[in-house]
Design a protein around this motif. Structure first.
Motif, PDB file in Angstrom:
ATOM      1  N   GLU A 199      13.628  60.915  34.719  1.00 27.79           N
ATOM      2  CA  GLU A 199      14.611  61.903  34.244  1.00 27.79           C
ATOM      3  C   GLU A 199      14.893  62.940  35.318  1.00 27.79           C
ATOM      4  OE1 GLU A 199      12.010  65.309  32.010  1.00 27.79           O
ATOM      5  OE2 GLU A 199      12.458  63.495  30.827  1.00 27.79           O
ATOM      6  N   VAL A 200      15.975  63.697  35.065  1.00 33.59           N
ATOM      7  CA  VAL A 200      16.332  64.817  35.922  1.00 33.59           C
ATOM      8  C   VAL A 200      16.860  65.927  35.023  1.00 33.59           C
ATOM      9  CG1 VAL A 200      18.683  63.973  36.322  1.00 33.59           C
ATOM     10  CG2 VAL A 200      17.636  65.515  37.975  1.00 33.59           C
ATOM     11  N   ASP A 201      16.558  67.177  35.360  1.00 34.48           N
ATOM     12  CA  ASP A 201      17.015  68.310  34.552  1.00 34.48           C
ATOM     13  C   ASP A 201      18.420  68.728  34.969  1.00 34.48           C
ATOM     14  OD1 ASP A 201      14.653  68.316  33.220  1.00 34.48           O
ATOM     15  OD2 ASP A 201      13.801  70.051  34.275  1.00 34.48           O
ATOM     16  N   CYS A 202      19.211  69.146  33.966  1.00 40.70           N
ATOM     17  CA  CYS A 202      20.550  69.666  34.211  1.00 40.70           C
ATOM     18  C   CYS A 202      20.725  70.961  33.415  1.00 40.70           C
ATOM     19  CB  CYS A 202      21.622  68.664  33.792  1.00 40.70           C
ATOM     20  SG  CYS A 202      21.599  67.108  34.718  1.00 40.70           S
ATOM     21  N   LEU A 203      21.456  71.921  33.985  1.00 43.45           N
ATOM     22  CA  LEU A 203      21.812  73.149  33.284  1.00 43.45           C
ATOM     23  C   LEU A 203      23.237  73.020  32.782  1.00 43.45           C
ATOM     24  CD1 LEU A 203      20.329  75.935  35.613  1.00 43.45           C
ATOM     25  CD2 LEU A 203      19.470  75.162  33.386  1.00 43.45           C
TER      26      LEU A 203
END
Length: 232
Positions: A199-203
């Motif tokens: 996964e990767v975090d996004c704002l």
């Protein structure tokens, strides 16, 4: 005397002159019988030796002629240079792959191959297909068999990471479909790995504020990376 000298120059003439001189000496009683006899003997020896030398030289030349000037039918054949195997050009291969993907239901925007594919079983080339949403997929093409001028191959799609620049608009579109409202902006921390569970975090910025979401890879079927979005 003349016959004796000619024995060393023109031996057949020396023999003739020597015989004539000996006959004349017997009739007249003149001196010189020894020189005339020597001229006949030497002329005979040199004549026989010359004929033998010519015969030997002719025999040697006769034997050497086939090697020096071979008959066209007996000449050594020119070595045959093996023709290079047929190949599928990079452009044709890219068009073939694009057509196969399209027939399989994919919406392909472009396909490229870096080089021609030689018709040698086991040879490979890595091509790239880009889908309508901009996501690239690697296609590992392998020659499976060759029959004369006909070449058969298969390809295996391999997923690439979804680049951050492509991931952000796709997250925005998915959130718009889920919530009915498109976010003001999406900023992700990096590319999304093509590994299920990564996964990767996004704002995500909306009119109500900013939230952090986790974008997780859920599948890589056909080389296409699919993902889900969950709030953190």
């Amino acid at each position: 005397m003349v016959a004796f000298v000619l024995a060393f120059v023109v031996s057949p003439a020396a023999i003739a002159l020597g015989v004539i001189a000996r006959g004349q000496i017997r009739r007249t009683g003149e001196s010189g019988n020894g020189l005339a006899t020597a001229a006949v003997v030497l002329g005979s020896v040199f004549t026989v030796g010359g004929v033998a030398a010519v015969a030997v030289l002719a025999s040697v030349l006769f034997k050497a002629m086939p090697a020096l000037y071979p008959h066209p039918g007996l000449a050594s054949p020119t070595p045959t240079v093996a023709a290079p195997p047929p190949s599928r050009s990079a452009g044709d291969l890219a068009r073939d792959l694009s057509g196969q993907l399209t027939r399989g239901g994919a919406n392909v925007r472009d396909a490229t191959c870096p080089e021609d594919l030689p018709a040698i079983p086991g040879r490979t080339v890595r091509c790239t297909a880009v889908f309508s949403d901009g996501q690239p997929v690697d296609l590992l093409v392998t020659v499976t068999s060759v029959n004369g001028e006909s070449m058969h191959y298969e390809y295996r799609p391999e997923a690439r990471p979804i680049a951050e620049s492509l991931l952000e608009p796709r997250v925005s579109e998915l959130l718009a479909d889920q919530t009915g409202s498109r976010p003001l902006s999406v900023r992700c921390a990096g590319d999304l790995p093509p590994v299920i569970g990564q996964e990767v975090d996004c704002l995500v910025s909306t009119r109500g504020g900013t939230v952090r979401v986790a974008v997780t890879t859920t599948g890589t079927a056909g080389g296409r990376v699919s993902f889900s979005i969950a709030s953190k």
